[in-house]
Design a protein around this motif. Structure first.
Motif, PDB file in Angstrom:
ATOM      1  N   MET A  61      69.009  46.051  -2.651  1.00 39.26           N
ATOM      2  CA  MET A  61      69.170  46.416  -1.238  1.00 39.26           C
ATOM      3  C   MET A  61      70.652  46.525  -0.891  1.00 39.26           C
ATOM      4  SD  MET A  61      67.530  47.371   1.396  1.00 39.26           S
ATOM      5  CE  MET A  61      67.914  47.674   3.109  1.00 39.26           C
ATOM      6  N   VAL A  62      71.464  45.627  -1.447  1.00 42.49           N
ATOM      7  CA  VAL A  62      72.903  45.685  -1.164  1.00 42.49           C
ATOM      8  C   VAL A  62      73.473  47.034  -1.633  1.00 42.49           C
ATOM      9  CG1 VAL A  62      75.149  44.632  -1.640  1.00 42.49           C
ATOM     10  CG2 VAL A  62      73.153  43.182  -1.260  1.00 42.49           C
ATOM     11  N   ASP A  63      73.029  47.495  -2.779  1.00 42.94           N
ATOM     12  CA  ASP A  63      73.506  48.793  -3.298  1.00 42.94           C
ATOM     13  C   ASP A  63      73.103  49.942  -2.364  1.00 42.94           C
ATOM     14  OD1 ASP A  63      74.484  47.461  -5.481  1.00 42.94           O
ATOM     15  OD2 ASP A  63      72.726  47.862  -6.743  1.00 42.94           O
ATOM     16  N   ILE A  74      61.509  50.734   2.374  1.00 41.37           N
ATOM     17  CA  ILE A  74      60.385  50.740   3.332  1.00 41.37           C
ATOM     18  C   ILE A  74      59.258  49.815   2.843  1.00 41.37           C
ATOM     19  CG2 ILE A  74      58.504  52.193   4.263  1.00 41.37           C
ATOM     20  CD1 ILE A  74      61.115  52.515   5.788  1.00 41.37           C
ATOM     21  N   GLU A  75      58.908  49.938   1.580  1.00 39.86           N
ATOM     22  CA  GLU A  75      57.825  49.092   1.041  1.00 39.86           C
ATOM     23  C   GLU A  75      58.188  47.612   1.135  1.00 39.86           C
ATOM     24  OE1 GLU A  75      56.792  50.057  -3.054  1.00 39.86           O
ATOM     25  OE2 GLU A  75      56.371  52.120  -2.374  1.00 39.86           O
ATOM     26  N   GLN A  76      59.386  47.291   0.662  1.00 39.99           N
ATOM     27  CA  GLN A  76      59.776  45.883   0.599  1.00 39.99           C
ATOM     28  C   GLN A  76      60.043  45.299   1.988  1.00 39.99           C
ATOM     29  OE1 GLN A  76      59.761  44.231  -2.489  1.00 39.99           O
ATOM     30  NE2 GLN A  76      58.842  46.187  -3.042  1.00 39.99           N
ATOM     31  N   TYR A  77      60.458  46.145   2.915  1.00 36.67           N
ATOM     32  CA  TYR A  77      60.648  45.644   4.280  1.00 36.67           C
ATOM     33  C   TYR A  77      59.284  45.399   4.936  1.00 36.67           C
ATOM     34  CZ  TYR A  77      62.211  45.103   9.097  1.00 36.67           C
ATOM     35  OH  TYR A  77      62.435  44.614  10.363  1.00 36.67           O
ATOM     36  N   THR A  78      58.357  46.345   4.736  1.00 38.44           N
ATOM     37  CA  THR A  78      57.033  46.202   5.343  1.00 38.44           C
ATOM     38  C   THR A  78      56.329  44.945   4.839  1.00 38.44           C
ATOM     39  OG1 THR A  78      56.907  48.602   5.393  1.00 38.44           O
ATOM     40  CG2 THR A  78      54.881  47.442   5.880  1.00 38.44           C
ATOM     41  N   ILE A 108      62.289  42.059   2.185  1.00 40.11           N
ATOM     42  CA  ILE A 108      63.695  42.288   2.547  1.00 40.11           C
ATOM     43  C   ILE A 108      63.899  41.770   3.967  1.00 40.11           C
ATOM     44  CG2 ILE A 108      65.506  44.023   2.898  1.00 40.11           C
ATOM     45  CD1 ILE A 108      64.114  45.810   0.939  1.00 40.11           C
ATOM     46  N   PRO A 109      64.948  40.973   4.188  1.00 39.94           N
ATOM     47  CA  PRO A 109      65.143  40.384   5.516  1.00 39.94           C
ATOM     48  C   PRO A 109      65.674  41.392   6.544  1.00 39.94           C
ATOM     49  CG  PRO A 109      66.920  39.725   4.057  1.00 39.94           C
ATOM     50  CD  PRO A 109      65.961  40.506   3.214  1.00 39.94           C
ATOM     51  N   ASP A 110      65.434  41.060   7.805  1.00 38.32           N
ATOM     52  CA  ASP A 110      65.896  41.889   8.915  1.00 38.32           C
ATOM     53  C   ASP A 110      67.391  42.184   8.851  1.00 38.32           C
ATOM     54  OD1 ASP A 110      63.408  42.073  10.083  1.00 38.32           O
ATOM     55  OD2 ASP A 110      63.813  40.633  11.691  1.00 38.32           O
ATOM     56  N   TYR A 111      68.198  41.194   8.441  1.00 38.17           N
ATOM     57  CA  TYR A 111      69.654  41.432   8.514  1.00 38.17           C
ATOM     58  C   TYR A 111      70.107  42.522   7.560  1.00 38.17           C
ATOM     59  CZ  TYR A 111      69.622  37.759   4.862  1.00 38.17           C
ATOM     60  OH  TYR A 111      69.361  37.000   3.761  1.00 38.17           O
ATOM     61  N   GLN A 112      69.449  42.626   6.411  1.00 37.21           N
ATOM     62  CA  GLN A 112      69.843  43.716   5.504  1.00 37.21           C
ATOM     63  C   GLN A 112      69.389  45.073   6.037  1.00 37.21           C
ATOM     64  OE1 GLN A 112      68.410  42.237   1.614  1.00 37.21           O
ATOM     65  NE2 GLN A 112      70.579  42.198   1.040  1.00 37.21           N
ATOM     66  N   VAL A 113      68.179  45.101   6.568  1.00 31.97           N
ATOM     67  CA  VAL A 113      67.694  46.370   7.120  1.00 31.97           C
ATOM     68  C   VAL A 113      68.524  46.754   8.350  1.00 31.97           C
ATOM     69  CG1 VAL A 113      65.682  47.575   8.091  1.00 31.97           C
ATOM     70  CG2 VAL A 113      65.407  46.041   6.132  1.00 31.97           C
ATOM     71  N   SER A 114      68.934  45.775   9.140  1.00 32.84           N
ATOM     72  CA  SER A 114      69.806  46.064  10.289  1.00 32.84           C
ATOM     73  C   SER A 114      71.090  46.759   9.832  1.00 32.84           C
ATOM     74  CB  SER A 114      70.207  44.781  11.015  1.00 32.84           C
ATOM     75  OG  SER A 114      69.078  44.081  11.426  1.00 32.84           O
ATOM     76  N   LEU A 151      63.030  46.381  15.337  1.00 31.46           N
ATOM     77  CA  LEU A 151      64.364  45.972  14.875  1.00 31.46           C
ATOM     78  C   LEU A 151      65.452  46.877  15.467  1.00 31.46           C
ATOM     79  CD1 LEU A 151      65.897  44.009  13.023  1.00 31.46           C
ATOM     80  CD2 LEU A 151      65.583  45.656  11.148  1.00 31.46           C
ATOM     81  N   ARG A 152      65.160  48.174  15.526  1.00 33.37           N
ATOM     82  CA  ARG A 152      66.131  49.112  16.121  1.00 33.37           C
ATOM     83  C   ARG A 152      66.395  48.762  17.572  1.00 33.37           C
ATOM     84  NH1 ARG A 152      63.103  54.416  15.389  1.00 33.37           N
ATOM     85  NH2 ARG A 152      64.778  55.265  16.651  1.00 33.37           N
ATOM     86  N   ASP A 153      65.334  48.343  18.250  1.00 28.61           N
ATOM     87  CA  ASP A 153      65.430  48.019  19.664  1.00 28.61           C
ATOM     88  C   ASP A 153      66.466  46.923  19.920  1.00 28.61           C
ATOM     89  OD1 ASP A 153      64.510  48.641  22.180  1.00 28.61           O
ATOM     90  OD2 ASP A 153      62.966  47.088  22.188  1.00 28.61           O
ATOM     91  N   VAL A 154      66.565  45.967  19.015  1.00 30.23           N
ATOM     92  CA  VAL A 154      67.478  44.833  19.235  1.00 30.23           C
ATOM     93  C   VAL A 154      68.771  44.952  18.428  1.00 30.23           C
ATOM     94  CG1 VAL A 154      65.657  43.230  19.920  1.00 30.23           C
ATOM     95  CG2 VAL A 154      66.253  43.427  17.498  1.00 30.23           C
TER      96      VAL A 154
END
Ligand code: URA
Ligand code: CA
Length: 431
Positions: free
Chosen positions: A1-3, A23-27, A31-37, A165-168
């Motif tokens: 995810m970092v890459d 997408i799969e790993q977030y769903t 994968i934590p919210d902070y990385q997806v953020s 997540l986008r909302d916040v």
């Protein structure tokens, strides 16, 4: 995810595998919210190519259930509006297009905001069921060409999670993210072809024509990437559409429009969008030919009849369609009068929407209950002449104290001595 974050941060293009992975790993919560953020913010700044947006859309589609409409004969055309104030088009378009032979298997939502969504409006019709099993839904569309129901199943869970997540994280306003979010929901709902009504102006999500155009182009490009015929119309939302704002009031307005007696702007928008749907559905070669078909089913009464049939089959009281005065009505009708002579120059749709919401026509929070009877009937539109004391609007309310709504309406319908032109309804078409 970092890459993946680093790659997007540096303006590089993500592969299909990378997009599916996140997408799969977030769903599934890996994968934590902070990385997806962080990734969302990188996308916000660096954007995405049409191909990346196509991959993102399909990854979100595949994150949950997909509605299989293949047992329905014909090309299934869906329509989506980016939302506005007093937008009654689905209630009109669905029977209109179905009466021309294009199957309409519509899943609609409830409204959060100024007024109810299509489902709320339909529930103004006594007894109307919005829940059908998948089997009943398919059978009804094959029999009648028409069904409008609520969403069933677990569609696009990735989008739900990402949107929250986008909302916040201040990443809602990103065109690639909005475009893939909207398209994923339409595709998961089974559409073969998609006609988009992208609104622009005060009362719309996209305030400027430039942003509306960019969003429309992105969505049309995604459609191309993923093999769904997609087209867009950019339409005006600088003032509310039609005259009615509020659930039962909009059902009435839809019935009038299906009779050929509706407001000019609402009627025209339905003819423009409907023509596109009929061409996309393969029932006409040209937009002119399609428009003539739509006008025919209005004139001969078959579109309104089909609406009545759908209501009956879905358990609703059909008499309410034949005699709209039976629809829920508010106790009080209170006029809002012009304070001076002049011309209407501006009608701030979003503020008028709030005035309707305060009466109970919409929800401020998900838990709020809607009052289906209440709302606002506009008496004037931009460009109209008005005399002091003439009604600008009529408030339909179940309480006598409507001061706040009245004040909002008076403040946000602007009157000036100089005449302005009516805003053009269709700004652009993108195919
Ligand atoms: N509407 C959607 O469905 N998704 C977005 O991202 C924005 C608006
Ligand atoms: Ca309306």
């Amino acid at each position: 995810m970092v890459d993946i974050i680093e790659k997007k941060r540096d303006g590089e293009i993500l592969s299909k595998e990378e997009i599916s992975f996140f997408i799969e790993q977030y769903t599934n919560g890996s994968i934590p919210d902070y990385q997806v953020s962080a990734l969302l913010m990188a996308i916000y700044f660096e954007g995405m190519t049409a191909e990346e947006q196509g991959f993102l859309t399909m990854a979100m589609v595949e994150s949950g259930d997909q509605i299989d409409l293949s047992p329905i004969e014909g090309i299934k055309v869906d329509k989506h509006s980016t939302g506005g104030v007093g937008d009654t088009t689905t209630l009109i378009l669905a029977p209109l297009v179905a009466a021309c032979g294009v199957p309409v298997a519509k899943m609609s939502g409830r409204g959060l905001g100024h007024t109810g969504g299509t489902l709320d409006k339909l529930e103004a019709i006594e007894g109307f069921h919005i829940e059908l099993t998948q089997e009943q839904f398919v059978r009804q569309v094959n029999d009648l060409k028409l069904a409008v129901i609520g969403q069933s199943g677990n569609l696009t869970p990735a989008d739900k999670k990402l949107y929250a997540l986008r909302d916040v994280t201040s990443t809602v306003d990103s065109i690639p993210l909005i475009a893939s979010s909207i398209m994923s929901k339409k595709i998961a709902a089974g559409a073969d072809a998609i006609v988009l009504d992208v609104k622009t102006g005060d009362g719309a999500f996209m305030k400027s024509i430039k942003d509306a155009e960019a969003l429309a182009k992105s969505m049309v490009a995604i459609g191309q990437e993923v093999g769904r015929n997609t087209m867009a119309v950019i339409s005006d939302m600088s003032q509310p559409l039609g005259f009615a704002i509020g659930n039962a009031l909009e059902v009435k307005e839809a019935i009038e429009t299906l009779k050929g007696e509706g407001p000019e702007d609402l009627t025209e928008l339905c003819l423009v969008l409907g023509s596109k749907m009929i061409v996309a559905g393969g029932k006409a070669e040209t937009l002119e030919e399609a428009r003539a078909q739509l006008q025919q089913v209005i004139q001969d009464g078959s579109a309104l009849r089909l609406f009545g049939e759908m209501v009956e089959v879905q358990g609703g009281n059909r008499e309410m369609i034949e005699n709209p005065s039976l629809l829920p009505a508010a106790k009080y009708q209170i006029e809002v009068q012009a304070q001076e002579d002049g011309y209407i120059t501006q009608m701030e749709a979003d503020e008028i929407g709030i005035a309707a919401m305060l009466l109970g026509a919409g929800r401020a929070t998900k838990e709020d209950k809607i009052d289906l009877a209440v709302g606002i009937m506009l008496k004037k539109k931009i460009g109209d002449r008005v005399m002091k004391g003439e009604p600008l609007a009529v408030i339909h309310s179940n309480t006598e104290n409507v001061d706040k709504s009245k004040e909002l309406i008076m403040k946000h319908i602007h009157i000036s001595p100089e005449k302005v032109e009516k805003p053009s309804l269709i700004h652009e078409m993108i195919t």
